[in-house]
Design an enzyme around this catalytic site. Structure first.
Site, PDB file in Angstrom:
ATOM      1  N   LYS A 120       7.965  -0.454  -2.785  1.00 48.50           N
ATOM      2  CA  LYS A 120       7.660  -1.668  -3.546  1.00 48.50           C
ATOM      3  C   LYS A 120       6.565  -2.484  -2.856  1.00 48.50           C
ATOM      4  O   LYS A 120       5.596  -2.908  -3.490  1.00 48.50           O
ATOM      5  CB  LYS A 120       8.917  -2.523  -3.712  1.00 48.50           C
ATOM      6  CG  LYS A 120       8.693  -3.768  -4.565  1.00 48.50           C
ATOM      7  CD  LYS A 120       9.853  -4.731  -4.475  1.00 48.50           C
ATOM      8  CE  LYS A 120       9.803  -5.500  -3.175  1.00 48.50           C
ATOM      9  NZ  LYS A 120      10.795  -6.590  -3.096  1.00 48.50           N
ATOM     10  N   ASP A 138      10.703  -4.859  -8.447  1.00 47.46           N
ATOM     11  CA  ASP A 138      11.657  -5.686  -7.706  1.00 47.46           C
ATOM     12  C   ASP A 138      12.869  -5.934  -8.594  1.00 47.46           C
ATOM     13  O   ASP A 138      13.021  -5.306  -9.652  1.00 47.46           O
ATOM     14  CB  ASP A 138      10.997  -6.997  -7.269  1.00 47.46           C
ATOM     15  CG  ASP A 138      10.663  -7.913  -8.450  1.00 47.46           C
ATOM     16  OD1 ASP A 138      10.750  -7.472  -9.622  1.00 47.46           O
ATOM     17  OD2 ASP A 138      10.321  -9.084  -8.199  1.00 47.46           O
TER      18      ASP A 138
END
Length: 225
Positions: A120, A138
């Site tokens: 991420k 997220d």
């Protein structure tokens, strides 16, 4: 969600916010990387509050190493998991100096080799700093993808791969920012604000959350028994 609906979904988000940006503050790519690492399990606002003074002093990996782990901890002690994060930031700064000439690599795999940098974080840096069409999933994007039917998946990676397939041009570059902001401010975790959502009619979530009841007017309150 049908292909035409996906296009319309992003068209509306883009119309409402044509130039979305990360809410993390930074002055260069290295500071961005540090800010994203610090933002894990923390709010962007909390990270920004801690990094304003830090980034006025530290702009390069070499300057971070000169500050040292103890000095860094003092700057970020208001952020959750600050001990582990300080250790990771010092380690990744050392790796940047030793292996990349003090520069942040424009390569997702190389970024993921750095301490504290997962997929991420690497996707955020690739997108914001280097203009790559990546999808940093997220908790907000994971929720929005599943709740709306845009990109369902049991893991963040599954949602990311689905977004890779379904997000059309010209929305791919900014898609993850629109989804993060949508999840943060409208499609909230506990109670999505469907009554003011620009894509509510395209969304699979049921039942839609109704608008909150308006408070009684002063006149009505005065005449109430």
């Amino acid at each position: 969600m049908k292909r035409a609906d996906v296009f319309e979904f992003f068209r509306r988000l883009a119309e409402a916010n044509p130039h979305p940006e990360t809410e993390l503050e930074s002055g260069n790519t290295y500071q961005l990387l540090v800010a994203v690492v610090l933002s894990a399990q923390a709010t962007d606002a909390g990270v920004n509050k801690a990094t304003r003074r830090l980034f006025a002093e530290v702009k390069t990996p070499a300057q971070m190493l000169a500050l040292g782990e103890e000095g860094l901890r003092e700057h970020i002690k208001t952020i959750g998991l600050f001990n582990a994060k300080a250790k990771n930031v010092i380690a990744l700064s050392q790796a940047l100096v030793d292996q990349h000439g003090g520069e942040v690599p424009a390569d997702r795999e190389a970024l993921e080799q750095l301490a504290g940098v997962g997929r991420k974080t690497a996707n955020v840096v690739m997108n914001v700093a280097f203009g790559a069409e990546t999808f940093a999933v997220d908790t907000h994007i994971f929720r929005v993808g599943n709740r709306t039917g845009l990109a369902k998946g049991k893991t963040p990676l599954a949602v990311e791969l689905k977004l890779e397939k379904v997000v059309p041009q010209p929305f791919r570059l900014h898609a993850h920012h629109w989804l993060i902001l949508h999840g943060r401010y409208i499609c909230k975790a506990r109670k999505p604000e469907c009554w003011r959502c620009p894509v509510a009619d395209l969304c699979a979530f049921r039942p839609k959350t109704p608008a909150p009841a308006a408070p009684p007017s002063k006149a009505a309150a005065a005449t109430a028994p």
